[in-house]
Design an enzyme around this catalytic site. Sequence first.
Site, PDB file in Angstrom:
ATOM      1  NE  ARG A 161      10.595   3.832  -6.993  1.00  0.00           N
ATOM      2  CZ  ARG A 161      10.499   4.083  -5.678  1.00  0.00           C
ATOM      3  NH1 ARG A 161      10.497   3.079  -4.821  1.00  0.00           N
ATOM      4  NH2 ARG A 161      10.411   5.305  -5.238  1.00  0.00           N
ATOM      5  NE  ARG A 172      12.165   9.342  -4.518  1.00  0.00           N
ATOM      6  CZ  ARG A 172      12.713   8.183  -4.867  1.00  0.00           C
ATOM      7  NH1 ARG A 172      13.319   8.071  -6.040  1.00  0.00           N
ATOM      8  NH2 ARG A 172      12.659   7.158  -4.057  1.00  0.00           N
TER       9      ARG A 172
HETATM   10  P1  ADP Z   1      10.761   6.168  -1.408  1.00  0.00           P
HETATM   11  O1  ADP Z   1      10.506   5.870   0.035  1.00  0.00           O
HETATM   12  O2  ADP Z   1      11.919   5.403  -1.957  1.00  0.00           O
HETATM   13  O3  ADP Z   1      10.856   7.638  -1.702  1.00  0.00           O
HETATM   14  P2  ADP Z   1       8.035   5.402  -2.174  1.00  0.00           P
HETATM   15  O4  ADP Z   1       7.802   4.222  -3.011  1.00  0.00           O
HETATM   16  O5  ADP Z   1       7.612   5.321  -0.743  1.00  0.00           O
HETATM   17  O6  ADP Z   1       9.582   5.683  -2.307  1.00  0.00           O
HETATM   18  O7  ADP Z   1       7.322   6.687  -2.805  1.00  0.00           O
HETATM   19  C1  ADP Z   1       7.525   7.088  -4.136  1.00  0.00           C
HETATM   20  C2  ADP Z   1       6.749   8.364  -4.446  1.00  0.00           C
HETATM   21  O8  ADP Z   1       5.336   8.139  -4.244  1.00  0.00           O
HETATM   22  C3  ADP Z   1       7.056   9.573  -3.575  1.00  0.00           C
HETATM   23  O9  ADP Z   1       8.200  10.273  -4.020  1.00  0.00           O
HETATM   24  C4  ADP Z   1       5.751  10.387  -3.736  1.00  0.00           C
HETATM   25  O10 ADP Z   1       5.708  11.044  -4.986  1.00  0.00           O
HETATM   26  C5  ADP Z   1       4.681   9.311  -3.765  1.00  0.00           C
HETATM   27  N1  ADP Z   1       4.148   9.047  -2.409  1.00  0.00           N
HETATM   28  C6  ADP Z   1       4.289   7.905  -1.692  1.00  0.00           C
HETATM   29  N2  ADP Z   1       3.689   8.015  -0.486  1.00  0.00           N
HETATM   30  C7  ADP Z   1       3.173   9.278  -0.424  1.00  0.00           C
HETATM   31  C8  ADP Z   1       2.453  10.025   0.551  1.00  0.00           C
HETATM   32  N3  ADP Z   1       2.150   9.512   1.741  1.00  0.00           N
HETATM   33  N4  ADP Z   1       2.080  11.292   0.253  1.00  0.00           N
HETATM   34  C9  ADP Z   1       2.356  11.832  -0.919  1.00  0.00           C
HETATM   35  N5  ADP Z   1       3.051  11.202  -1.888  1.00  0.00           N
HETATM   36  C10 ADP Z   1       3.454   9.941  -1.654  1.00  0.00           C
END
Ligand code: ADP
Length: 220
Positions: A161, A172
């Site tokens: 990713r 993050r």
């Molecule tokens: P991880 O849990 O490994 O950080 P995710 O796939 O859940 O990965 O999320 C990747 C990215 O998507 C986050 O870093 C953010 O930028 C965005 N994102 C996901 N869910 C949300 C949310 N609820 N609010 C804002 N941004 C989100």
Amino acid sequence: MRIVLVGPPGAGKGTQAAFLAKNLSIPHISTGDLFRANISQQTWLGKLAKSYMDAGDLVPDEVTIGMAKDRMEKPDAENGFLLDGFPRNVSQAEALDEMLRSESMKLDAVLDLEVPEEEVVKRIAGRRICRKDSSHVFHLTYSKPKKEGVCDACGGELYQRDDDSEATVRTRLEVYHTQTEPITDYYKAHGLVVTVAAVGTVEDVTTCVMEALKPDEDGK
Ligand code: ADP
């Protein structure tokens, strides 16, 4: 059941969620996956989300809450859902509460997956994901695919990713500590949080998660 899964990036939320959703017959709703689907379909939402995601920041609440709500209103989520990656800050948690309240529904549990920070960084650096199905997740050291770059489950291409680069992971994690961790306190105040140490094999963690979700003797 209505469950929210929280934990730092790399905690294994997606892996555990795929199993749990199947086991409990509820849809797995991942806002990260919804954004990634929008990015690959090149929608306006995908274009907007990508810049935030690549920087490791949260996508703005205005679009995130609407997208999550639309998904939760689909018929398959009528009797329950497993939320992965939503809510990710206190205002999203409040919006979710409001949504549930208006339908006279409530959450059953908030599952908090705990992992030490060094472990998270190692897991993410080697993580590779299948382009065809993001629940097919591999790791260059811990869970190698049989053939390099190819998904064992479906033959899809494995990729890293864009937001799994080391610099982005640091942001993050920071965002997780400052914005997402406070929702655990928010839910603790409602007595909903179940904490599981998400270390050991995937199966070990799954066993602990299932155990943690079992109702108490008094049926709560
Ligand atoms: P991880 O849990 O490994 O950080 P995710 O796939 O859940 O990965 O999320 C990747 C990215 O998507 C986050 O870093 C953010 O930028 C965005 N994102 C996901 N869910 C949300 C949310 N609820 N609010 C804002 N941004 C989100």
